[in-house]
Motif scaffolding. Structure first.
Motif, PDB file in Angstrom:
ATOM      1  N   THR A 385     -18.848 -30.694   9.984  1.00  0.00           N
ATOM      2  CA  THR A 385     -17.995 -30.808   8.789  1.00  0.00           C
ATOM      3  C   THR A 385     -16.861 -29.790   8.861  1.00  0.00           C
ATOM      4  O   THR A 385     -15.700 -30.086   8.572  1.00  0.00           O
ATOM      5  CB  THR A 385     -18.831 -30.559   7.508  1.00  0.00           C
ATOM      6  OG1 THR A 385     -19.912 -31.480   7.491  1.00  0.00           O
ATOM      7  CG2 THR A 385     -17.995 -30.725   6.256  1.00  0.00           C
ATOM      8  N   ALA A 386     -17.205 -28.549   9.263  1.00  0.00           N
ATOM      9  CA  ALA A 386     -16.196 -27.495   9.366  1.00  0.00           C
ATOM     10  C   ALA A 386     -15.126 -27.874  10.388  1.00  0.00           C
ATOM     11  O   ALA A 386     -13.926 -27.736  10.137  1.00  0.00           O
ATOM     12  CB  ALA A 386     -16.857 -26.174   9.752  1.00  0.00           C
ATOM     13  N   LYS A 387     -15.566 -28.393  11.518  1.00  0.00           N
ATOM     14  CA  LYS A 387     -14.602 -28.780  12.558  1.00  0.00           C
ATOM     15  C   LYS A 387     -13.703 -29.900  12.061  1.00  0.00           C
ATOM     16  O   LYS A 387     -12.536 -29.990  12.449  1.00  0.00           O
ATOM     17  CB  LYS A 387     -15.343 -29.229  13.827  1.00  0.00           C
ATOM     18  CG  LYS A 387     -16.162 -28.117  14.447  1.00  0.00           C
ATOM     19  CD  LYS A 387     -15.660 -27.677  15.800  1.00  0.00           C
ATOM     20  CE  LYS A 387     -16.337 -26.378  16.192  1.00  0.00           C
ATOM     21  NZ  LYS A 387     -15.953 -25.844  17.468  1.00  0.00           N
ATOM     22  N   GLY A 388     -14.285 -30.775  11.208  1.00  0.00           N
ATOM     23  CA  GLY A 388     -13.495 -31.871  10.665  1.00  0.00           C
ATOM     24  C   GLY A 388     -12.429 -31.392   9.689  1.00  0.00           C
ATOM     25  O   GLY A 388     -11.386 -32.033   9.528  1.00  0.00           O
ATOM     26  N   LEU A 389     -12.693 -30.256   9.019  1.00  0.00           N
ATOM     27  CA  LEU A 389     -11.730 -29.749   8.031  1.00  0.00           C
ATOM     28  C   LEU A 389     -10.564 -28.994   8.676  1.00  0.00           C
ATOM     29  O   LEU A 389      -9.489 -28.877   8.090  1.00  0.00           O
ATOM     30  CB  LEU A 389     -12.443 -28.793   7.059  1.00  0.00           C
ATOM     31  CG  LEU A 389     -13.232 -29.433   5.921  1.00  0.00           C
ATOM     32  CD1 LEU A 389     -14.013 -28.361   5.172  1.00  0.00           C
ATOM     33  CD2 LEU A 389     -12.294 -30.174   4.965  1.00  0.00           C
ATOM     34  N   LEU A 390     -10.809 -28.462   9.878  1.00  0.00           N
ATOM     35  CA  LEU A 390      -9.799 -27.577  10.484  1.00  0.00           C
ATOM     36  C   LEU A 390      -8.416 -28.230  10.659  1.00  0.00           C
ATOM     37  O   LEU A 390      -7.405 -27.620  10.278  1.00  0.00           O
ATOM     38  CB  LEU A 390     -10.307 -27.020  11.823  1.00  0.00           C
ATOM     39  CG  LEU A 390      -9.398 -25.924  12.394  1.00  0.00           C
ATOM     40  CD1 LEU A 390      -9.503 -24.641  11.586  1.00  0.00           C
ATOM     41  CD2 LEU A 390      -9.706 -25.662  13.855  1.00  0.00           C
ATOM     42  N   PRO A 391      -8.343 -29.461  11.217  1.00  0.00           N
ATOM     43  CA  PRO A 391      -6.996 -30.045  11.403  1.00  0.00           C
ATOM     44  C   PRO A 391      -6.216 -30.150  10.091  1.00  0.00           C
ATOM     45  O   PRO A 391      -5.005 -29.968  10.059  1.00  0.00           O
ATOM     46  CB  PRO A 391      -7.289 -31.438  11.972  1.00  0.00           C
ATOM     47  CG  PRO A 391      -8.634 -31.313  12.601  1.00  0.00           C
ATOM     48  CD  PRO A 391      -9.390 -30.339  11.754  1.00  0.00           C
TER      49      PRO A 391
END
Ligand SMILES: [Zn+2]
Length: 477
Positions: A385-391
């Protein structure tokens, strides 16, 4: 017989000043030809130069970053020669009393560390630019009089790769110090190369050739490879290297002779009568030193010690001062340097590379990254989820915690809730369970994948993995 190259560089660096070295004309790049000129930089008779103290400060600061000794007494000299791009018929430069002496820069090449010693750094003015058109030539004097610092190395460099490593380390140091923009496209950094070869085991340097005015690092590397090869073959075949000045032709990939030793200039240096010598007091030098940032190599060492990150990571993070600052701010905020380093080295640098932007041009701040990492560490959200929010943070910015709350991205709860999902996944996939009991370890992973799917990606994958393993182990008994 093996031959060893000895290479010395003379690097011309345009300083980051608003105005020229001896007049108030702008140094801005890209203006229409001859729009940034005045009687001083056009060499009108009787026009008087006035020293730009900012250029003195930047040169001294470069010298301090590179470990040079700063001369208490320094002066300017006239170097006489005729060339259409130099209207005074002399260049104001520094001959026997440069601003900085000695110093050196540590480089890494082929897994080895080595110090390249500097001879000196002096300050001078740039010349104009000749342009050639069909049937006529023109001279643009916008660049004439722009402050140039010339950094001269000892012939310590032993290969084209070491020369490249030196130039990259030098550029990094100058960018850290903020003394130059080091913009190669705008000609901020140009290089003359001295090179000779000698048989291995001998001390005396061979006759050197000089390659003038190479304006890309790749050009320096290619010119050196070619010239080392040319000289080595010549000497190995019983020939002698002639002392000469060469020009690098990037399109041909070869060097072309410009002039031999017999044509060497006699520049008739003499002290510039229109300028006073420069006498810097210690207090002034120390105040300029105090304003300097940490050197890149020192910062690398400190990052390893302070944040416990690998040397390799520290090298990548300190390549750019802005990235290093970003890392340190985020690491201090979330208290986990290694995790921050991982995020920057993989995801953040990838986003920068893909978008062609710098950290200053994107919306992501160290505060956002630190908060995102903390949300994962507190198990509020899982890593995917965190990686998905970064962009999205990179593009638009925002508060990670608010985004998570507003969209219900929080991790699906504790062992009970995930346990139910595991039971559900096992009931729906009896084949996977049988496969596992028959010895196929991979079947467990497939069940964890099912649990993640049932939770719409919000389960803690580690907890899901643990519960799946427990349930399967119970079935085995
Ligand atoms: Zn001017």
């Amino acid at each position: 017989m093996t031959y060893i190259p000895s290479i010395g560089l003379e690097v011309h660096v345009q300083l980051r000043t608003r105005t020229k070295m001896f007049c108030g004309c702008s140094t801005a790049f890209g203006a229409p030809p001859n729009s940034h000129v005045c009687p001083v930089c056009l060499g009108y008779p009787g026009a008087m130069p006035v020293m730009n103290v900012e250029a003195i400060r930047l040169t001294v600061q470069a010298g301090l970053m590179l470990g040079c000794e700063i001369g208490a007494f320094s002066k300017f000299d006239r170097k006489s020669y005729f060339y259409p791009d130099m209207p005074k018929n002399y260049q104001i430069t520094q001959y026997d009393k440069p601003l900085c002496l000695g110093g050196g820069l540590e480089i890494e090449s082929g897994g080895q560390t080595k110090t390249i010693h500097l001879t000196r750094i002096h300050l001078e003015e740039d010349v104009g630019k000749n342009t050639h058109h069909a049937g006529c030539s023109g001279v643009d004097f916008n660049r004439a009089g722009v402050p140039l610092m010339e950094i001269v190395t000892e012939p310590d460099i032993g290969s084209a790769d070491e020369a490249m490593a030196f130039l990259l380390a030098l550029k990094q140091t100058l960018l850290y110090a903020g003394v130059s923009d080091c913009n190669l496209e705008e000609g901020n950094l140009r290089c003359d190369v001295n090179i000779s070869v000698r048989p291995e085991g001998t001390e005396k340097l061979g006759t050197k050739a000089e390659i003038k005015n190479i304006n890309t690092f790749k050009g320096v590397h290619a010119a050196l490879l070619q010239e080392i090869d040319r000289q080595t073959r010549l000497v190995a075949g019983g020939g002698r290297v002639a002392q000469q000045t060469l020009r690098w032709e990037p399109d041909l990939g070869e060097t072309i002779s410009m002039r031999g030793k017999e044509d060497a200039h006699d520049y008739r240096y003499f002290p510039e009568p229109d300028l006073l010598p420069v006498a810097l007091d210690r207090a002034q030098i120390e105040s300029w030193r105090a304003a300097l940032p940490e050197r890149p190599a020192d910062r690398r060492t400190r990052l390893v010690q302070t944040y416990g990150i690998p040397v390799y990571d520290a090298g990548v993070l300190t390549a750019d001062r802005v990235v290093a600052d970003f890392f340190e701010t985020a690491a201090r905020l979330c208290g986990n340097g290694k995790t921050v380093s991982n995020w920057i080295m993989t995801d953040v640098l990838r986003l920068l590379g893909e978008s062609g932007r710098t950290l200053a041009q994107c919306k992501l701040t160290p505060e956002m990254l630190a908060e995102l990492i903390q949300l994962v560490e507190r198990r509020t959200i899982n890593l995917p989820t965190a990686k998905g929010l970064l962009p999205e943070l990179f593009e638009k910015g925002g508060q990670p915690a608010e985004l998570v709350a507003a969209r219900g991205l929080g991790q699906v709860g504790g062992a009970d809730e995930i346990g139910r999902l595991v039971d559900q996944a096992m009931a729906a996939n009896p084949k996977s369970v049988q496969d596992f009991l028959a010895g196929k370890q991979a079947a467990a992973q497939s069940l964890v994948g099912q649990v993640m799917k049932l939770s719409r990606g919000k389960a803690d994958p580690q907890l899901a993995g643990k519960l799946v393993a427990e349930r399967l182990a119970a079935q085995k008994r």
